[in-house]
Structure formats: C-alpha cells, structure tokens
Motif scaffolding. Structure first.
Motif, PDB file in Angstrom:
ATOM      1  N   ASP A 259     -13.374  -8.575  -5.944  1.00 49.99           N
ATOM      2  CA  ASP A 259     -12.033  -8.217  -6.760  1.00 49.99           C
ATOM      3  C   ASP A 259     -12.550  -8.526  -8.209  1.00 49.99           C
ATOM      4  N   GLY A 260     -13.467  -7.804  -8.441  1.00 51.98           N
ATOM      5  CA  GLY A 260     -14.071  -7.673  -9.927  1.00 51.98           C
ATOM      6  C   GLY A 260     -15.282  -9.312 -10.433  1.00 51.98           C
ATOM      7  N   GLY A 261     -15.393  -9.622  -9.583  1.00 51.25           N
ATOM      8  CA  GLY A 261     -16.346 -10.705 -10.109  1.00 51.25           C
ATOM      9  C   GLY A 261     -15.696 -12.710  -9.831  1.00 51.25           C
ATOM     10  N   ALA A 262     -16.348 -13.484  -9.402  1.00 49.75           N
ATOM     11  CA  ALA A 262     -16.045 -14.643  -9.448  1.00 49.75           C
ATOM     12  C   ALA A 262     -15.861 -15.032 -10.328  1.00 49.75           C
ATOM     13  N   ASP A 263     -14.889 -16.177 -10.203  1.00 48.08           N
ATOM     14  CA  ASP A 263     -14.923 -17.541 -11.166  1.00 48.08           C
ATOM     15  C   ASP A 263     -16.033 -18.355 -12.302  1.00 48.08           C
ATOM     16  N   PHE A 264     -17.089 -18.638 -10.836  1.00 45.78           N
ATOM     17  CA  PHE A 264     -17.887 -19.631 -10.895  1.00 45.78           C
ATOM     18  C   PHE A 264     -18.933 -19.178 -10.170  1.00 45.78           C
ATOM     19  N   CYS A 265     -19.946 -18.739 -11.436  1.00 49.26           N
ATOM     20  CA  CYS A 265     -21.158 -18.061 -10.262  1.00 49.26           C
ATOM     21  C   CYS A 265     -22.462 -19.690 -10.589  1.00 49.26           C
ATOM     22  N   PHE A 266     -22.951 -20.069  -9.554  1.00 53.88           N
ATOM     23  CA  PHE A 266     -24.150 -20.813  -9.563  1.00 53.88           C
ATOM     24  C   PHE A 266     -25.686 -19.858  -9.827  1.00 53.88           C
ATOM     25  N   GLU A 267     -26.138 -20.429 -10.756  1.00 52.55           N
ATOM     26  CA  GLU A 267     -27.506 -19.988  -9.803  1.00 52.55           C
ATOM     27  C   GLU A 267     -28.651 -21.119  -9.375  1.00 52.55           C
ATOM     28  N   CYS A 268     -28.683 -21.736  -8.393  1.00 53.19           N
ATOM     29  CA  CYS A 268     -29.475 -22.543  -7.890  1.00 53.19           C
ATOM     30  C   CYS A 268     -31.578 -22.377  -6.956  1.00 53.19           C
ATOM     31  N   VAL A 269     -31.594 -21.531  -7.514  1.00 54.89           N
ATOM     32  CA  VAL A 269     -33.167 -20.751  -7.067  1.00 54.89           C
ATOM     33  C   VAL A 269     -34.093 -20.924  -7.980  1.00 54.89           C
ATOM     34  N   GLY A 270     -33.700 -20.841  -9.642  1.00 45.95           N
ATOM     35  CA  GLY A 270     -34.623 -21.323 -10.412  1.00 45.95           C
ATOM     36  C   GLY A 270     -35.617 -20.330 -10.735  1.00 45.95           C
ATOM     37  N   ASP A 271     -35.005 -19.072 -11.086  1.00 42.90           N
ATOM     38  CA  ASP A 271     -35.532 -17.593 -11.129  1.00 42.90           C
ATOM     39  C   ASP A 271     -35.053 -16.961 -12.579  1.00 42.90           C
ATOM     40  N   THR A 272     -35.314 -16.501 -13.523  1.00 46.64           N
ATOM     41  CA  THR A 272     -35.008 -16.273 -14.533  1.00 46.64           C
ATOM     42  C   THR A 272     -33.938 -14.611 -14.073  1.00 46.64           C
ATOM     43  N   ASP A 273     -34.960 -14.032 -13.167  1.00 47.72           N
ATOM     44  CA  ASP A 273     -33.465 -12.236 -12.884  1.00 47.72           C
ATOM     45  C   ASP A 273     -32.402 -13.174 -12.368  1.00 47.72           C
ATOM     46  N   MET A 274     -32.157 -13.859 -11.911  1.00 50.70           N
ATOM     47  CA  MET A 274     -31.621 -14.605 -10.819  1.00 50.70           C
ATOM     48  C   MET A 274     -30.425 -15.121 -12.004  1.00 50.70           C
ATOM     49  N   ILE A 275     -31.444 -15.515 -12.462  1.00 52.49           N
ATOM     50  CA  ILE A 275     -29.770 -16.333 -13.478  1.00 52.49           C
ATOM     51  C   ILE A 275     -28.993 -14.919 -14.202  1.00 52.49           C
ATOM     52  N   THR A 276     -29.782 -14.224 -14.661  1.00 56.29           N
ATOM     53  CA  THR A 276     -28.796 -12.328 -15.030  1.00 56.29           C
ATOM     54  C   THR A 276     -27.773 -12.209 -14.306  1.00 56.29           C
ATOM     55  N   THR A 277     -28.255 -12.035 -12.600  1.00 52.14           N
ATOM     56  CA  THR A 277     -27.493 -11.852 -11.348  1.00 52.14           C
ATOM     57  C   THR A 277     -26.423 -12.663 -11.674  1.00 52.14           C
ATOM     58  N   ALA A 278     -26.509 -13.804 -11.648  1.00 53.75           N
ATOM     59  CA  ALA A 278     -25.280 -14.500 -11.480  1.00 53.75           C
ATOM     60  C   ALA A 278     -24.356 -14.482 -12.806  1.00 53.75           C
ATOM     61  N   LEU A 279     -25.124 -13.931 -14.073  1.00 55.37           N
ATOM     62  CA  LEU A 279     -24.066 -14.399 -15.146  1.00 55.37           C
ATOM     63  C   LEU A 279     -23.316 -12.341 -14.989  1.00 55.37           C
ATOM     64  N   GLN A 280     -23.930 -11.611 -14.655  1.00 50.02           N
ATOM     65  CA  GLN A 280     -23.366 -10.295 -14.531  1.00 50.02           C
ATOM     66  C   GLN A 280     -22.798 -10.595 -12.979  1.00 50.02           C
ATOM     67  N   SER A 281     -22.481 -11.499 -12.144  1.00 48.28           N
ATOM     68  CA  SER A 281     -21.894 -11.697 -11.331  1.00 48.28           C
ATOM     69  C   SER A 281     -20.297 -12.257 -11.020  1.00 48.28           C
ATOM     70  N   CYS A 282     -20.284 -13.070 -12.839  1.00 45.95           N
ATOM     71  CA  CYS A 282     -18.895 -13.538 -12.666  1.00 45.95           C
ATOM     72  C   CYS A 282     -17.978 -12.266 -13.088  1.00 45.95           C
ATOM     73  N   CYS A 283     -16.300 -12.684 -13.572  1.00 42.38           N
ATOM     74  CA  CYS A 283     -15.373 -11.931 -13.821  1.00 42.38           C
ATOM     75  C   CYS A 283     -15.201 -11.692 -15.482  1.00 42.38           C
ATOM     76  N   ASP A 284     -14.261 -11.030 -15.839  1.00 38.98           N
ATOM     77  CA  ASP A 284     -14.628 -10.862 -16.785  1.00 38.98           C
ATOM     78  C   ASP A 284     -13.941 -11.702 -17.683  1.00 38.98           C
ATOM     79  N   GLU A 285     -12.776 -12.263 -17.642  1.00 33.23           N
ATOM     80  CA  GLU A 285     -11.877 -13.246 -17.578  1.00 33.23           C
ATOM     81  C   GLU A 285     -12.215 -14.012 -17.661  1.00 33.23           C
ATOM     82  N   GLU A 286     -12.755 -14.806 -19.430  1.00 35.28           N
ATOM     83  CA  GLU A 286     -13.281 -15.988 -19.417  1.00 35.28           C
ATOM     84  C   GLU A 286     -11.782 -17.249 -18.729  1.00 35.28           C
ATOM     85  N   HIS A 287     -12.908 -18.248 -18.175  1.00 37.43           N
ATOM     86  CA  HIS A 287     -12.408 -19.894 -18.058  1.00 37.43           C
ATOM     87  C   HIS A 287     -12.965 -20.778 -18.649  1.00 37.43           C
TER      88      HIS A 287
END
Length: 287
Positions: A259-287
């Motif tokens: 419903d708009g993104g996760a509160d916390f996303c963790f990139e545990c692969v070690g891949d720069t593209d996946m880091i971007t994916t994790a960031l974009q998967s977070c919700c817009d509200e700041e926590h």
C-alpha cells in the motif's frame, strides 16, 4: 626447563595459490603472536560470499581466506590484557582500536586502525604470520580462518562464554552480526512496521530475525531462488516475493502489496542496481 615463549606452529591450512584455483591443503607455519596479537586454534569457520569474491578476483596470492570463525586462544602477544590462553573467542574482521575518531564516535565501526585491510598483511607491522616452505602466504581481512591456527590483532576478536557452542556461532562473526545489527542498531526497526528484505542469504535471514525481534508485523523476503524463499519462512519471513513470477518491475510489486511502500527496506545482495530498487520500494513518508 621448557620455554613458555610461543613458538612457530606447523598445521594444516587451505591455501589459495591463484585466482579461481582450487584451494590446496598445505603444511603452514604460523608465527607466534606479536605485541597486541593473539594466536587462535580455530574450532569452526564458515564460508562467506566475500571469500568467494576475493578468491575469484586478481587479488593478492598466495592467500589463506576465511573471516568468520570461532576458536580458543592458544597464546597471547606482549601487551595483551583482555585475553588469556584458553579463552573462547569469535574473530572480527573489522576490529576496534577504541582510540581513533570512528571508534570514539559511537556512530561507525569502520576503525581507522583495524578496519578493512587490503594488503594481506598484519595491521601492526605490515608482515605476514604465515609461510609455506619458506614462502610468505598472505592474510585475508586480518583473520584467515581457513587454517587450524591463525594470528589476529587482539582488537579483532571478541571473548565469548566458555559454554557457548563454538561449532555453531562462527556465523556471528560476519553475516549474522551484519544483518541483525542492521535491523536492530542501524535501522532501529519499529514495532508493527513493514520490512522488505532483498536477498535471503545469511545476511538477509539475519535481518529477518532482527526485524522479528523488534516486532515488525510484515517481513517480506525477495529472492529468485525458490528454495531460499521456502527456507526463509522459518527465520521470521512472513511472505516471499519471487521476481521471476511477476511481469511488472519488482518495485511496483512491493508498492502494490504494501500500500505505497515498505517502512524499511534492506538490500542484502551487494548489487548497486538492487540498492536503487530497495530505495524506490520504501514508502514516501520519512521514518
């Protein structure tokens, strides 16, 4: 009268002689610990992806890999006060001198003295403690646990209780500490939150355990390995997402099911593209 001064030990060690070459079990001479160092009899060690990456690269060779280990202190060097012979320890590939700026800050563990070494040598004197038939063999991450005995700086080990099962806890040296610490100490996962974890290896599963302990209500694991996805459920993952099963980008999948993104996303692969994916998967509200 027998000398109490530590002597050279000859033992078995798995030596990498070149990039991508099969490890060879060799008779390795292990020097005594120098000032502020300890020599450890390795009880258990595990294999980390970082070991594989360095083994595959054109790094320094010959080398003894391994950095996740548990063992027993065999001897101590001059000036060591926090360890004695017989102590049970975990190795730490990023040590703490407790004197440099990062160590004093309380905000970072990238010690300027005992941080990530890249030269394959000991921190104190820039020399190696391993030889094979008189030829120097280099260290990895200041630990080199693929040897029956190894020498580490005293700041690169942590004492554990004598009743802790050494054959089980070596993963705490790296993968488990990294993942659980990221969830508990760095992200400070909050109760009732939604967590998404990209990559369900040791680090990702440890993030899941940390998030569960902190009371997260949804812990979503993302991995394209069906077996990992199934095994992850026993580590606290509440649901899994296999990107191969979706036609839409994984970011859109996460946004939709959370419903708009996760509160916390963790990139545990070690891949720069996946880091971007994790960031974009977070919700817009700041926590």
């Amino acid at each position: 009268m027998a000398s109490t001064t530590p002597q050279v030990i000859t033992c078995k060690g798995a030596v990498a002689w070149g990039a991508g070459e099969a490890l060879v079990i060799e008779e390795v001479e292990v020097s005594p610990p120098q000032p502020l160092e300890i020599r450890i009899k390795v009880v258990s060690t595990s294999l980390c992806r970082s070991d594989l990456s360095a083994w595959e690269s054109h790094a320094i060779f010959p080398r003894i890999f391994g950095h996740e280990a548990s063992g027993v202190v065999e001897s101590v060097g001059q000036g060591v006060t926090e360890f004695k012979e017989g102590d049970h320890v975990l190795t730490v590939f990023i040590g703490e001198c407790m004197s440099c700026r990062p160590c004093k800050s309380g905000k970072s563990n990238i010690c300027q003295v005992l941080g990530l070494e890249r030269k394959g040598l000991m921190h104190s004197d820039q020399k190696t403690r391993f030889t094979v038939k008189g030829k120097p063999v280099y260290h990895y991450c200041g630990v080199s646990s693929f040897s029956e005995y190894t020498v580490v700086h005293s700041g690169c080990a942590v004492k554990v209780g004598p009743h802790v099962p050494l054959e089980k806890i070596c993963l705490l040296s790296c993968g488990v500490a990294a993942g659980l610490g990221a969830a508990w100490n760095v992200a400070d996962v909050t109760k009732g939150s939604t967590v998404v974890i990209f990559g369900l290896g040791t680090v990702g599963l440890s993030v899941a355990q940390g998030a569960k302990l902190r009371g997260a209500s949804r812990i979503i694991g993302v991995d394209n390995n069906p077996q990992k996805c199934e095994n992850a459920k026993s580590f606290g993952i509440t649901e899994v997402v296999d990107p191969n099963l979706y036609k839409e980008p994984i970011v859109q999948v996460i946004k939709r099911i959370t419903d708009g993104g996760a509160d916390f996303c963790f990139e545990c692969v070690g891949d720069t593209d996946m880091i971007t994916t994790a960031l974009q998967s977070c919700c817009d509200e700041e926590h």
